[in-house]
Design a protein around this motif. Sequence first.
Motif, PDB file in Angstrom:
ATOM      1  N   LYS A 193       0.824  -1.207   0.000  1.00  0.00           N
ATOM      2  CA  LYS A 193       0.000   0.000   0.000  1.00  0.00           C
ATOM      3  C   LYS A 193       0.859   1.258   0.000  1.00  0.00           C
ATOM      4  N   ALA A 194       1.908   1.259   0.811  1.00  0.00           N
ATOM      5  CA  ALA A 194       2.787   2.426   0.864  1.00  0.00           C
ATOM      6  C   ALA A 194       3.543   2.615  -0.439  1.00  0.00           C
ATOM      7  N   ILE A 195       4.005   1.527  -1.018  1.00  0.00           N
ATOM      8  CA  ILE A 195       4.729   1.586  -2.296  1.00  0.00           C
ATOM      9  C   ILE A 195       3.810   2.096  -3.402  1.00  0.00           C
ATOM     10  N   ALA A 196       2.575   1.590  -3.435  1.00  0.00           N
ATOM     11  CA  ALA A 196       1.622   2.010  -4.465  1.00  0.00           C
ATOM     12  C   ALA A 196       1.271   3.484  -4.341  1.00  0.00           C
ATOM     13  N   ALA A 197       1.138   3.970  -3.115  1.00  0.00           N
ATOM     14  CA  ALA A 197       0.832   5.391  -2.909  1.00  0.00           C
ATOM     15  C   ALA A 197       1.958   6.269  -3.442  1.00  0.00           C
ATOM     16  N   ALA A 198       3.210   5.868  -3.189  1.00  0.00           N
ATOM     17  CA  ALA A 198       4.349   6.632  -3.693  1.00  0.00           C
ATOM     18  C   ALA A 198       4.392   6.602  -5.216  1.00  0.00           C
ATOM     19  N   ALA A 199       4.070   5.463  -5.801  1.00  0.00           N
ATOM     20  CA  ALA A 199       4.058   5.359  -7.261  1.00  0.00           C
ATOM     21  C   ALA A 199       3.011   6.285  -7.873  1.00  0.00           C
ATOM     22  N   ALA A 200       1.835   6.338  -7.265  1.00  0.00           N
ATOM     23  CA  ALA A 200       0.749   7.161  -7.810  1.00  0.00           C
ATOM     24  C   ALA A 200       1.110   8.637  -7.828  1.00  0.00           C
ATOM     25  N   ARG A 201       1.977   9.067  -6.912  1.00  0.00           N
ATOM     26  CA  ARG A 201       2.379  10.469  -6.888  1.00  0.00           C
ATOM     27  C   ARG A 201       3.244  10.850  -8.088  1.00  0.00           C
ATOM     28  N   MET A 202       3.678   9.878  -8.850  1.00  0.00           N
ATOM     29  CA  MET A 202       4.451  10.154 -10.060  1.00  0.00           C
ATOM     30  C   MET A 202       3.559  10.473 -11.255  1.00  0.00           C
ATOM     31  N   VAL A 203       2.260  10.300 -11.099  1.00  0.00           N
ATOM     32  CA  VAL A 203       1.327  10.394 -12.221  1.00  0.00           C
ATOM     33  C   VAL A 203       0.567  11.707 -12.172  1.00  0.00           C
ATOM     34  N   GLY A 204       0.439  12.358 -13.325  1.00  0.00           N
ATOM     35  CA  GLY A 204      -0.298  13.602 -13.423  1.00  0.00           C
ATOM     36  C   GLY A 204      -1.416  13.528 -14.444  1.00  0.00           C
ATOM     37  N   PRO A 205      -2.279  14.539 -14.484  1.00  0.00           N
ATOM     38  CA  PRO A 205      -3.397  14.565 -15.440  1.00  0.00           C
ATOM     39  C   PRO A 205      -2.918  14.446 -16.879  1.00  0.00           C
ATOM     40  N   PRO A 209       1.641   2.875   9.804  1.00  0.00           N
ATOM     41  CA  PRO A 209       0.349   3.533   9.586  1.00  0.00           C
ATOM     42  C   PRO A 209       0.403   5.048   9.577  1.00  0.00           C
ATOM     43  N   HIS A 210       1.392   5.657  10.281  1.00  0.00           N
ATOM     44  CA  HIS A 210       1.385   7.112  10.403  1.00  0.00           C
ATOM     45  C   HIS A 210       1.886   7.811   9.160  1.00  0.00           C
ATOM     46  N   THR A 211       2.487   7.097   8.221  1.00  0.00           N
ATOM     47  CA  THR A 211       3.013   7.780   7.031  1.00  0.00           C
ATOM     48  C   THR A 211       3.187   6.833   5.880  1.00  0.00           C
ATOM     49  N   THR A 212       3.002   7.341   4.671  1.00  0.00           N
ATOM     50  CA  THR A 212       3.382   6.631   3.454  1.00  0.00           C
ATOM     51  C   THR A 212       4.303   7.506   2.621  1.00  0.00           C
ATOM     52  N   GLU A 213       4.864   8.537   3.261  1.00  0.00           N
ATOM     53  CA  GLU A 213       5.770   9.424   2.549  1.00  0.00           C
ATOM     54  C   GLU A 213       7.115   8.736   2.327  1.00  0.00           C
ATOM     55  N   PRO A 214       7.844   9.074   1.258  1.00  0.00           N
ATOM     56  CA  PRO A 214       9.172   8.512   1.068  1.00  0.00           C
ATOM     57  C   PRO A 214      10.075   8.840   2.254  1.00  0.00           C
ATOM     58  N   ALA A 215      10.927   7.909   2.612  1.00  0.00           N
ATOM     59  CA  ALA A 215      11.850   8.126   3.722  1.00  0.00           C
ATOM     60  C   ALA A 215      12.825   9.239   3.392  1.00  0.00           C
ATOM     61  N   PRO A 216      13.360   9.923   4.411  1.00  0.00           N
ATOM     62  CA  PRO A 216      14.291  11.023   4.179  1.00  0.00           C
ATOM     63  C   PRO A 216      15.470  10.586   3.322  1.00  0.00           C
ATOM     64  N   GLY A 217      15.878  11.469   2.426  1.00  0.00           N
ATOM     65  CA  GLY A 217      17.039  11.200   1.601  1.00  0.00           C
ATOM     66  C   GLY A 217      16.715  10.615   0.248  1.00  0.00           C
ATOM     67  N   THR A 218      15.434  10.277   0.003  1.00  0.00           N
ATOM     68  CA  THR A 218      15.072   9.749  -1.302  1.00  0.00           C
ATOM     69  C   THR A 218      14.695  10.879  -2.228  1.00  0.00           C
ATOM     70  N   GLU A 219      14.835  10.616  -3.536  1.00  0.00           N
ATOM     71  CA  GLU A 219      14.588  11.650  -4.524  1.00  0.00           C
ATOM     72  C   GLU A 219      13.106  11.854  -4.745  1.00  0.00           C
TER      73      GLU A 219
END
Length: 282
Positions: free
Chosen positions: A87-99, A263-273
Amino acid sequence: MSQRIISHSRRGRLDAILECLLADETESAQSLATRFGVSLMTVHRDLDELQRRGVVRKFRGGVSVARTSTYEISAPLRRLVAVPQKKAIAAAAARMVGPGQSVLLDDSTTVAMTLDHLLGIEELHIVTNYLPTLTRIAHEGGPTVAAIGGTFDVGHESFLGVGAVGAIRALRVDTAFLSTTTADADGLYHQEESIVAVKSEMLRSARRRVLLVDSGKLGDTSLHQISEWDAVDDLITDVDAPADLLDALRSRGVTVTVVDPAPHTTEPAPGTEAADQHNEEK
């Protein structure tokens, strides 16, 4: 009649046994017999059948799910594995997609979870060979969807074979999101040749290639190599991934994003691009 033909009721019990073992590998043959209301001898026959398929490994006093280099467990069971990480990986992937973009989604249970975040994106075009993804979009609406045809594979719930490979070869999408069963420093792997052919073509079809794999899949190999890492632009994985492997991939030009499945975050860990920075560079 072939002795390998299995009744519907037994087939369901075999799947249920696998589900139990995935949830708790301390299950014994005796506890499984009690759970399913069958004799100990029947359970041992079921476990022997699963071991023959290469799905479980029997040992003195117990049994465990076998993630072998030649056999992949079915899609319904894969949906039960590493769910928070996926779930966390998929959420990060979706942030790469735009309209207005076109994306290709493979038949992995990890990539399928991106739909939780993609359905509301305007003028999105999705291409997939995965029946559950097609079904969900048909029911919920949203993106334009194109189905990749081919021979339907029940275990993978997707369309494979030469028809699928030919259809993918005619595509050119903005981004392809894929997963696989194993990956190490030399490349990506899968147990089944039919899957390898489809995923290899998917990698060639996209301007940006993003691999989504949880840490449990990293550092191992399977029978067939899909590609080397030069065919991948981005890797998204979780915080338990081997640091030395991730460093090696970064040195080869792969953009690595690490997510925390807590559960508290699905944001990329610090230091990732950041994904948007990568988009600009592309």
